[in-house]
Motif scaffolding. Sequence first.
Motif, PDB file in Angstrom:
ATOM      1  N   GLU A  31     -64.564  69.010 117.966  1.00  0.00           N
ATOM      2  CA  GLU A  31     -64.573  69.342 116.394  1.00  0.00           C
ATOM      3  C   GLU A  31     -63.144  69.289 115.728  1.00  0.00           C
ATOM      4  O   GLU A  31     -62.797  69.079 114.523  1.00  0.00           O
ATOM      5  N   VAL A  32     -62.121  68.982 116.662  1.00  0.00           N
ATOM      6  CA  VAL A  32     -60.844  69.028 116.339  1.00  0.00           C
ATOM      7  C   VAL A  32     -60.342  67.966 115.248  1.00  0.00           C
ATOM      8  O   VAL A  32     -59.877  68.349 114.178  1.00  0.00           O
ATOM      9  N   GLU A  33     -60.693  66.752 115.474  1.00  0.00           N
ATOM     10  CA  GLU A  33     -60.335  65.774 114.524  1.00  0.00           C
ATOM     11  C   GLU A  33     -61.183  65.624 113.204  1.00  0.00           C
ATOM     12  O   GLU A  33     -60.487  65.649 112.160  1.00  0.00           O
ATOM     13  N   GLY A  34     -62.409  66.263 113.065  1.00  0.00           N
ATOM     14  CA  GLY A  34     -63.133  66.419 111.893  1.00  0.00           C
ATOM     15  C   GLY A  34     -62.555  67.433 111.007  1.00  0.00           C
ATOM     16  O   GLY A  34     -62.354  67.359 110.077  1.00  0.00           O
ATOM     17  N   ARG A  35     -62.264  68.789 111.709  1.00  0.00           N
ATOM     18  CA  ARG A  35     -61.600  69.694 111.158  1.00  0.00           C
ATOM     19  C   ARG A  35     -60.060  69.458 110.508  1.00  0.00           C
ATOM     20  O   ARG A  35     -60.019  69.931 109.536  1.00  0.00           O
ATOM     21  N   ALA A  36     -59.372  68.626 111.251  1.00  0.00           N
ATOM     22  CA  ALA A  36     -57.961  68.469 110.909  1.00  0.00           C
ATOM     23  C   ALA A  36     -58.302  67.249 109.577  1.00  0.00           C
ATOM     24  O   ALA A  36     -57.485  67.819 108.581  1.00  0.00           O
ATOM     25  N   GLU A  38     -60.571  67.408 107.562  1.00  0.00           N
ATOM     26  CA  GLU A  38     -60.981  68.359 106.206  1.00  0.00           C
ATOM     27  C   GLU A  38     -60.179  69.131 105.821  1.00  0.00           C
ATOM     28  O   GLU A  38     -59.645  69.450 104.663  1.00  0.00           O
ATOM     29  N   ALA A  39     -59.088  69.772 106.745  1.00  0.00           N
ATOM     30  CA  ALA A  39     -57.956  70.608 106.367  1.00  0.00           C
ATOM     31  C   ALA A  39     -57.001  69.750 105.557  1.00  0.00           C
ATOM     32  O   ALA A  39     -56.449  70.146 104.612  1.00  0.00           O
ATOM     33  N   LYS A  41     -57.516  67.278 103.498  1.00  0.00           N
ATOM     34  CA  LYS A  41     -57.924  67.036 102.014  1.00  0.00           C
ATOM     35  C   LYS A  41     -57.270  67.975 101.256  1.00  0.00           C
ATOM     36  O   LYS A  41     -57.037  67.852 100.023  1.00  0.00           O
ATOM     37  N   GLY A  42     -56.887  69.245 101.510  1.00  0.00           N
ATOM     38  CA  GLY A  42     -56.573  70.445 100.704  1.00  0.00           C
ATOM     39  C   GLY A  42     -55.031  70.491 100.752  1.00  0.00           C
ATOM     40  O   GLY A  42     -54.417  71.423 100.028  1.00  0.00           O
ATOM     41  N   VAL A  43     -54.396  69.624 101.348  1.00  0.00           N
ATOM     42  CA  VAL A  43     -52.755  69.760 101.523  1.00  0.00           C
ATOM     43  C   VAL A  43     -52.197  68.709 100.363  1.00  0.00           C
ATOM     44  O   VAL A  43     -52.750  67.622 100.492  1.00  0.00           O
ATOM     45  N   THR A  44     -51.284  69.228  99.741  1.00  0.00           N
ATOM     46  CA  THR A  44     -50.516  68.403  98.874  1.00  0.00           C
ATOM     47  C   THR A  44     -49.463  67.691  99.365  1.00  0.00           C
ATOM     48  O   THR A  44     -48.753  68.412 100.143  1.00  0.00           O
ATOM     49  N   SER A  45     -48.909  66.498  98.768  1.00  0.00           N
ATOM     50  CA  SER A  45     -47.717  66.288  99.534  1.00  0.00           C
ATOM     51  C   SER A  45     -46.348  66.790  98.478  1.00  0.00           C
ATOM     52  O   SER A  45     -46.780  67.240  97.392  1.00  0.00           O
ATOM     53  N   PRO A  46     -45.372  66.802  99.332  1.00  0.00           N
ATOM     54  CA  PRO A  46     -44.103  67.168  98.656  1.00  0.00           C
ATOM     55  C   PRO A  46     -44.088  66.707  97.025  1.00  0.00           C
ATOM     56  O   PRO A  46     -43.573  67.491  96.162  1.00  0.00           O
ATOM     57  N   GLY A  47     -44.432  65.529  96.955  1.00  0.00           N
ATOM     58  CA  GLY A  47     -44.200  64.749  95.571  1.00  0.00           C
ATOM     59  C   GLY A  47     -45.143  65.293  94.722  1.00  0.00           C
ATOM     60  O   GLY A  47     -45.081  65.038  93.055  1.00  0.00           O
ATOM     61  N   GLN A  48     -46.341  65.656  94.896  1.00  0.00           N
ATOM     62  CA  GLN A  48     -47.486  66.179  94.218  1.00  0.00           C
ATOM     63  C   GLN A  48     -47.251  67.510  93.398  1.00  0.00           C
ATOM     64  O   GLN A  48     -46.559  68.400  94.061  1.00  0.00           O
ATOM     65  N   PRO A  49     -47.837  67.562  92.196  1.00  0.00           N
ATOM     66  CA  PRO A  49     -47.565  68.908  91.382  1.00  0.00           C
ATOM     67  C   PRO A  49     -48.424  70.142  92.287  1.00  0.00           C
ATOM     68  O   PRO A  49     -49.528  69.958  92.931  1.00  0.00           O
ATOM     69  N   PRO A  50     -47.944  71.190  92.313  1.00  0.00           N
ATOM     70  CA  PRO A  50     -48.617  72.307  93.074  1.00  0.00           C
ATOM     71  C   PRO A  50     -49.787  72.506  92.516  1.00  0.00           C
ATOM     72  O   PRO A  50     -50.115  72.405  91.340  1.00  0.00           O
TER      73      PRO A  50
END
Length: 76
Positions: A31-36, A38-39, A41-50
């Motif tokens: 399940e590691v690859e799928g969970r990674a 999925e996680a 998706k919720g992470v923003t890049s440093p260049g994106q607004p918070p």
Amino acid sequence: MTDRQSNQGEGNKDADRRYREKTETFAHGGEVEGRAKEAAKGVTSPGQPPTSAEKAGRERAAEFDPEVARAGKKAR
């Protein structure tokens, strides 16, 4: 009280054993690859607004940061 329920402090061998068993089961369960993904998706890049949640968290953290208070800064 049984030995399993006794307070073992920082060196709780039962909790350590359970953690290691569950971690190994998860790592080898496929399940590691799928969970990674999925996680990620919720992470923003440093260049994106918070996100609004991130802004709220930073404001709350700044309220209790002694360095912010000492420097006379306001929360972002």
